[in-house]
Design a protein around this motif. Sequence first.
Motif, PDB file in Angstrom:
ATOM      1  N   GLU A  34       0.818  -1.212   0.000  1.00 27.06           N
ATOM      2  CA  GLU A  34       0.000   0.000   0.000  1.00 27.06           C
ATOM      3  C   GLU A  34       0.853   1.263   0.000  1.00 27.06           C
ATOM      4  O   GLU A  34       0.456   2.274  -0.572  1.00 27.06           O
ATOM      5  CB  GLU A  34      -0.926   0.007   1.207  1.00 27.06           C
ATOM      6  CG  GLU A  34      -2.016  -1.045   1.143  1.00 27.06           C
ATOM      7  CD  GLU A  34      -2.863  -1.064   2.400  1.00 27.06           C
ATOM      8  OE1 GLU A  34      -2.721  -0.162   3.260  1.00 27.06           O
ATOM      9  OE2 GLU A  34      -3.678  -1.991   2.519  1.00 27.06           O
ATOM     10  N   CYS A  35       2.013   1.220   0.638  1.00 26.36           N
ATOM     11  CA  CYS A  35       2.869   2.412   0.751  1.00 26.36           C
ATOM     12  C   CYS A  35       3.764   2.642  -0.461  1.00 26.36           C
ATOM     13  O   CYS A  35       4.141   3.771  -0.737  1.00 26.36           O
ATOM     14  CB  CYS A  35       3.738   2.299   1.989  1.00 26.36           C
ATOM     15  SG  CYS A  35       2.821   2.337   3.533  1.00 26.36           S
ATOM     16  N   TYR A  36       4.142   1.571  -1.142  1.00 28.37           N
ATOM     17  CA  TYR A  36       5.089   1.658  -2.249  1.00 28.37           C
ATOM     18  C   TYR A  36       4.494   0.997  -3.481  1.00 28.37           C
ATOM     19  O   TYR A  36       3.579   0.207  -3.391  1.00 28.37           O
ATOM     20  CB  TYR A  36       6.409   0.973  -1.882  1.00 28.37           C
ATOM     21  CG  TYR A  36       7.044   1.558  -0.652  1.00 28.37           C
ATOM     22  CD1 TYR A  36       7.776   2.731  -0.716  1.00 28.37           C
ATOM     23  CD2 TYR A  36       6.888   0.958   0.589  1.00 28.37           C
ATOM     24  CE1 TYR A  36       8.354   3.284   0.415  1.00 28.37           C
ATOM     25  CE2 TYR A  36       7.453   1.492   1.728  1.00 28.37           C
ATOM     26  CZ  TYR A  36       8.184   2.657   1.636  1.00 28.37           C
ATOM     27  OH  TYR A  36       8.748   3.198   2.756  1.00 28.37           O
ATOM     28  N   GLU A  37       5.033   1.290  -4.627  1.00 24.66           N
ATOM     29  CA  GLU A  37       4.532   0.708  -5.871  1.00 24.66           C
ATOM     30  C   GLU A  37       5.231  -0.605  -6.177  1.00 24.66           C
ATOM     31  O   GLU A  37       5.886  -0.765  -7.198  1.00 24.66           O
ATOM     32  CB  GLU A  37       4.729   1.693  -7.026  1.00 24.66           C
ATOM     33  CG  GLU A  37       3.846   2.907  -6.928  1.00 24.66           C
ATOM     34  CD  GLU A  37       3.977   3.774  -8.157  1.00 24.66           C
ATOM     35  OE1 GLU A  37       4.040   3.233  -9.269  1.00 24.66           O
ATOM     36  OE2 GLU A  37       4.026   4.996  -7.984  1.00 24.66           O
ATOM     37  N   ILE A  38       5.119  -1.552  -5.261  1.00 28.86           N
ATOM     38  CA  ILE A  38       5.642  -2.890  -5.474  1.00 28.86           C
ATOM     39  C   ILE A  38       4.542  -3.890  -5.163  1.00 28.86           C
ATOM     40  O   ILE A  38       3.580  -3.573  -4.464  1.00 28.86           O
ATOM     41  CB  ILE A  38       6.887  -3.191  -4.616  1.00 28.86           C
ATOM     42  CG1 ILE A  38       6.555  -3.117  -3.132  1.00 28.86           C
ATOM     43  CG2 ILE A  38       8.023  -2.268  -4.957  1.00 28.86           C
ATOM     44  CD1 ILE A  38       7.687  -3.568  -2.246  1.00 28.86           C
ATOM     45  N   HIS A  39       4.688  -5.092  -5.688  1.00 29.43           N
ATOM     46  CA  HIS A  39       3.705  -6.143  -5.458  1.00 29.43           C
ATOM     47  C   HIS A  39       4.437  -7.429  -5.093  1.00 29.43           C
ATOM     48  O   HIS A  39       5.375  -7.831  -5.786  1.00 29.43           O
ATOM     49  CB  HIS A  39       2.850  -6.369  -6.700  1.00 29.43           C
ATOM     50  CG  HIS A  39       2.129  -5.146  -7.144  1.00 29.43           C
ATOM     51  ND1 HIS A  39       1.019  -4.663  -6.497  1.00 29.43           N
ATOM     52  CD2 HIS A  39       2.380  -4.282  -8.147  1.00 29.43           C
ATOM     53  CE1 HIS A  39       0.619  -3.567  -7.088  1.00 29.43           C
ATOM     54  NE2 HIS A  39       1.428  -3.306  -8.090  1.00 29.43           N
ATOM     55  N   PHE A  40       4.025  -8.039  -4.000  1.00 26.37           N
ATOM     56  CA  PHE A  40       4.578  -9.323  -3.597  1.00 26.37           C
ATOM     57  C   PHE A  40       3.825 -10.409  -4.353  1.00 26.37           C
ATOM     58  O   PHE A  40       2.686 -10.720  -4.028  1.00 26.37           O
ATOM     59  CB  PHE A  40       4.449  -9.516  -2.087  1.00 26.37           C
ATOM     60  CG  PHE A  40       5.337  -8.614  -1.285  1.00 26.37           C
ATOM     61  CD1 PHE A  40       6.618  -9.007  -0.957  1.00 26.37           C
ATOM     62  CD2 PHE A  40       4.894  -7.374  -0.868  1.00 26.37           C
ATOM     63  CE1 PHE A  40       7.447  -8.171  -0.224  1.00 26.37           C
ATOM     64  CE2 PHE A  40       5.709  -6.538  -0.135  1.00 26.37           C
ATOM     65  CZ  PHE A  40       6.990  -6.939   0.186  1.00 26.37           C
ATOM     66  N   LEU A  41       4.439 -10.973  -5.372  1.00 22.71           N
ATOM     67  CA  LEU A  41       3.799 -12.028  -6.141  1.00 22.71           C
ATOM     68  C   LEU A  41       3.786 -13.337  -5.356  1.00 22.71           C
ATOM     69  O   LEU A  41       2.814 -14.079  -5.395  1.00 22.71           O
ATOM     70  CB  LEU A  41       4.504 -12.226  -7.479  1.00 22.71           C
ATOM     71  CG  LEU A  41       4.516 -11.003  -8.395  1.00 22.71           C
ATOM     72  CD1 LEU A  41       5.295 -11.309  -9.661  1.00 22.71           C
ATOM     73  CD2 LEU A  41       3.106 -10.562  -8.730  1.00 22.71           C
TER      74      LEU A  41
END
Length: 63
Positions: A34-41
């Motif tokens: 939610e805080c950063y533009e990353i996604h844990f796949l």
Amino acid sequence: MLLYHFVCPIKYRPDVLDNHLAKTFLSVCLGIEECYEIHFLETGLDGDHVHFLIQDVLTISPD
């Protein structure tokens, strides 16, 4: 988009990561998303280390 695979070992490699920590671990990862533009796949707890497969949008360096 880039994919990163991180493996983070526990210091001195004791087996401390078990199933009751999985909910807390997942909620922390969702908070980071939610805080950063990353996604844990994919994430995984494996007793003495943690695996992350992370998708990034080229704005954050892994360093």
